[in-house]
Every structure is written in structure tokens, then in C-alpha cells.
Motif scaffolding. Structure first.
Motif, short mmCIF file in Angstrom:
data_model
loop_
_atom_site.label_atom_id
_atom_site.label_comp_id
_atom_site.label_asym_id
_atom_site.label_seq_id
_atom_site.Cartn_x
_atom_site.Cartn_y
_atom_site.Cartn_z
N GLU B 41 0.83 -1.20 0.00
CA GLU B 41 0.00 0.00 0.00
C GLU B 41 0.87 1.26 0.00
O GLU B 41 0.62 2.21 -0.75
CB GLU B 41 -0.91 -0.03 1.23
CG GLU B 41 -2.14 0.85 1.07
CD GLU B 41 -3.02 0.83 2.29
OE1 GLU B 41 -2.88 -0.11 3.10
OE2 GLU B 41 -3.82 1.75 2.44
N LEU B 42 1.90 1.25 0.84
CA LEU B 42 2.81 2.41 0.89
C LEU B 42 3.54 2.59 -0.44
O LEU B 42 3.65 3.70 -0.95
CB LEU B 42 3.82 2.22 2.03
CG LEU B 42 4.90 3.29 2.18
CD1 LEU B 42 4.29 4.66 2.40
CD2 LEU B 42 5.84 2.98 3.32
N ARG B 45 1.21 4.08 -3.05
CA ARG B 45 0.92 5.51 -2.85
C ARG B 45 2.12 6.40 -3.17
O ARG B 45 1.95 7.55 -3.54
CB ARG B 45 0.50 5.76 -1.40
CG ARG B 45 -0.77 5.07 -0.99
CD ARG B 45 -1.99 5.90 -1.35
NE ARG B 45 -3.19 5.23 -0.95
CZ ARG B 45 -3.93 5.59 0.08
NH1 ARG B 45 -3.59 6.63 0.79
NH2 ARG B 45 -5.03 4.93 0.39
N ARG B 139 -0.10 -5.17 15.18
CA ARG B 139 -1.17 -4.44 15.88
C ARG B 139 -1.30 -3.03 15.31
O ARG B 139 -2.39 -2.55 15.07
CB ARG B 139 -0.87 -4.36 17.38
CG ARG B 139 -1.23 -5.61 18.15
CD ARG B 139 -1.25 -5.34 19.64
NE ARG B 139 0.06 -4.97 20.16
CZ ARG B 139 1.01 -5.85 20.50
NH1 ARG B 139 0.78 -7.14 20.40
NH2 ARG B 139 2.17 -5.44 20.96
N PHE B 140 -0.15 -2.40 15.05
CA PHE B 140 -0.18 -1.01 14.56
C PHE B 140 -0.80 -0.92 13.17
O PHE B 140 -1.60 -0.03 12.88
CB PHE B 140 1.24 -0.44 14.53
CG PHE B 140 1.28 1.03 14.20
CD1 PHE B 140 0.92 1.97 15.14
CD2 PHE B 140 1.66 1.46 12.94
CE1 PHE B 140 0.94 3.33 14.85
CE2 PHE B 140 1.68 2.82 12.63
CZ PHE B 140 1.32 3.75 13.59
N PHE B 141 -0.44 -1.87 12.30
CA PHE B 141 -0.94 -1.81 10.92
C PHE B 141 -2.20 -2.65 10.72
O PHE B 141 -2.52 -3.02 9.59
CB PHE B 141 0.16 -2.19 9.94
CG PHE B 141 1.15 -1.07 9.74
CD1 PHE B 141 0.81 0.07 9.05
CD2 PHE B 141 2.42 -1.15 10.28
CE1 PHE B 141 1.71 1.12 8.89
CE2 PHE B 141 3.33 -0.11 10.13
CZ PHE B 141 2.97 1.03 9.43
N GLY B 142 -2.88 -2.95 11.83
CA GLY B 142 -4.20 -3.58 11.72
C GLY B 142 -4.16 -4.99 11.20
O GLY B 142 -5.07 -5.40 10.48
N THR B 148 -7.04 -3.88 6.30
CA THR B 148 -7.17 -2.42 6.36
C THR B 148 -8.29 -1.93 5.47
O THR B 148 -8.99 -0.98 5.79
CB THR B 148 -5.84 -1.77 5.95
OG1 THR B 148 -4.85 -2.19 6.88
CG2 THR B 148 -5.94 -0.27 6.00
N GLN B 151 -11.32 -2.28 7.37
CA GLN B 151 -11.27 -1.29 8.43
C GLN B 151 -11.66 0.09 7.88
O GLN B 151 -12.51 0.77 8.44
CB GLN B 151 -9.82 -1.25 8.92
CG GLN B 151 -9.59 -0.67 10.27
CD GLN B 151 -8.10 -0.64 10.60
OE1 GLN B 151 -7.25 -0.61 9.70
NE2 GLN B 151 -7.77 -0.64 11.85
N SER B 152 -11.07 0.45 6.74
CA SER B 152 -11.33 1.75 6.13
C SER B 152 -12.78 1.87 5.71
O SER B 152 -13.40 2.91 5.89
CB SER B 152 -10.43 1.96 4.91
OG SER B 152 -9.11 1.89 5.28
N THR B 154 -15.39 0.28 6.91
CA THR B 154 -16.26 0.38 8.10
C THR B 154 -16.24 1.80 8.63
O THR B 154 -17.29 2.37 8.95
CB THR B 154 -15.76 -0.58 9.20
OG1 THR B 154 -15.61 -1.87 8.64
CG2 THR B 154 -16.73 -0.65 10.36
N ILE B 155 -15.04 2.37 8.70
CA ILE B 155 -14.91 3.74 9.20
C ILE B 155 -15.62 4.71 8.26
O ILE B 155 -16.34 5.60 8.69
CB ILE B 155 -13.43 4.11 9.36
CG1 ILE B 155 -12.84 3.30 10.52
CG2 ILE B 155 -13.25 5.59 9.63
CD1 ILE B 155 -11.34 3.30 10.55
N ALA B 158 -19.27 4.52 8.80
CA ALA B 158 -19.66 5.18 10.05
C ALA B 158 -19.65 6.69 9.89
O ALA B 158 -20.58 7.38 10.34
CB ALA B 158 -18.71 4.76 11.17
#
Lengths: 53, 177
Positions: B41-42, B45, B139-142, B148, B151-152, B154-155, B158
Motif C-alpha cells: 500500500e505504501l 501511494r 497491531r499497529f498496521f491492523g 485495512t 477497516q477503512s 467500516t470507518i 460510520a
């Protein structure tokens, strides 16, 4: 220290390469910090909106 | 233990470099899968920058490893290390490894993985251990089971729902007044 030994054995960099390394490190710092902040915000939003995950 | 951290780091980096070079094997662990995904992903981008770095890889893997060590040492000069910087460094190393492999230097990726693993485990081992090691990275990068992208989305859902309620409330207030 093992790391220092590695650096001592590394060949000395030419001025042009030193400049390239500095520029590269600067860009990686910017990219890394941006990515770190982005992920921290994402993790915070996840905690707020999806506390069960 | 520093030895096991170094070995784990070397295995993770080798897997990522192989994957980056077009390897189709499944990730050997959830941590490897998280590293592959976050790094991809990095890299996607920031593709223009990482493409511009490829010519820095010399024909000789040792030179590329020395370059990587110099960049790594300067990377933390201002503000220390964080997971984002570490990931950017791994993607940079992957770019050099891919460039070496393209030039026919088959041993390049392994050499770079060993150099970066030695640097991270020996020079930055304390920082890594203090931040939970590679489990902390996951944990940090989900990487705890959820992707992700999920995660994205869902956010996003919301936030869209909250915005929708806000607009509806505003419209209601305008109509009532």
C-alpha cells in the motif's frame, strides 16, 4: 557493537552519493511520518467507531 | 532474544522481497501477510519516489547494503524511529532488492534482507522490543485478523452515517423554523 563494525567496513561514500543518501533519508522520513500519522488516526477512528475490533 | 528477533526479521524481509519480485507463494505467517499488505500500500501511494530510488542500487549487493545502512542511519536522525519510518525503510530496501534482482543479481535480495535484519535487530533491537516486536507492527498496521480495506470501509460507512444524520437534522431544523 556489531552495527558499528558493519559501518566501519562500508566503503566511504562519494560526495554525490552522500547527497543522494541524505535526500533519500529525508524523503523516507517524510513518507514514514505521514504514514505513521495516517495509521495512528485510522487506529483511533477504528477504536471510536468499531471498539469491538 | 536478539538472535530470534534477527532471524524473524530476516525471514519476514526475505519473504517480502520475494513477493515484491513477483513470488506467488502464500505468506508464511500473519505477520508476513501484514508486512506484504502494508508495504504494498505504501509503495503504491509513493510509487514515483520509490521508482526514482531504483537506480541507486549498484550491481554489487554489498554496495547496495552499505547504501541501505547509510540511509537507515540518517532516517532516524530527526525524531527517532517509528513504525511508519520503519515501513518506509523496508519498502526502500525492497526497491533496491528488486532492482538488483532485475539486473540478474539473484543473491541481492537475500544480502539486503540480511543487512537490514542485522541493522534492525542489533542497532534498533531495543526499540523493536519496546514496541512489541513484529507483533507490535501487526497491531499497529491492523493485522489482527481484519484487513485495512475492511477497516477503512467500516470507518467510511460510520462517518457517512454520522454525516447523513447531521444533514438530515439540519434539514429538519430548517423546515421546522
Amino acid at each position: 557493537m556489531p552495527g558499528r563494525t558493519l559501518r566501519k567496513t562500508a566503503p566511504p561514500a562519494a560526495p554525490a552519493e552522500r547527497e543522494a543518501v541524505a535526500e533519500c533519508a529525508l524523503q523516507l522520513r517524510r513518507i514514514g511520518d505521514k504514514w505513521d500519522l495516517r495509521q495512528k488516526i485510522l487506529n483511533l477512528l477504528t477504536k471510536l467507531f468499531c471498539p469491538e475490533t | 532474544m536478539p538472535g530470534s528477533l534477527k532471524e524473524e526479521t530476516a525471514l519476514l524481509l526475505e519473504d517480502y522481497f520475494q513477493h515484491r519480485g513477483g513470488g506467488a507463494a502464500l505468506p508464511p505467517s500473519p505477520t508476513a501477510a501484514t508486512l506484504r499488505r502494508a508495504a504494498a500500500e505504501l509503495e503504491r501511494r509513493e510509487r514515483p519516489f520509490f521508482r526514482s530510488c531504483a537506480p541507486l542500487a549498484r550491481a554489487e549487493p554489498r554496495e547496495a547494503a552499505a547504501l541501505l545502512e547509510r540511509v537507515a542511519a540518517q532516517l532516524e536522525a530527526d525524531g527517532g524511529l517509528n513504525w511508519g519510518r520503519l515501513l518506509a525503510l523496508v519498502v526502500f530496501a525492497g526497491t533496491l532488492a528488486a532492482a538488483l534482482a532485475e539486473r540478474g543479481c539473484g543473491d541481492g535480495p537475500r544480502c539486503l534482507a540480511a543487512a537490514l535484519a542485522a541493522y534492525l535487530a542489533e542497532e534498533r533491537g531495543e526499540w523493536l522490543e519496546a514496541h512489541g516486536g513484529w507483533d507490535g507492527f501487526c497491531r499497529f498496521f491492523g493485522g489482527h485478523g481484519s484487513q485495512t480495506a475492511d477497516q477503512s470501509s467500516t470507518i467510511s460507512n460510520a462517518i457517512m452515517a454520522a454525516a447523513g444524520f447531521g444533514i438530515a437534522g439540519l434539514a429538519f431544523l430548517l423546515v421546522v423554523r
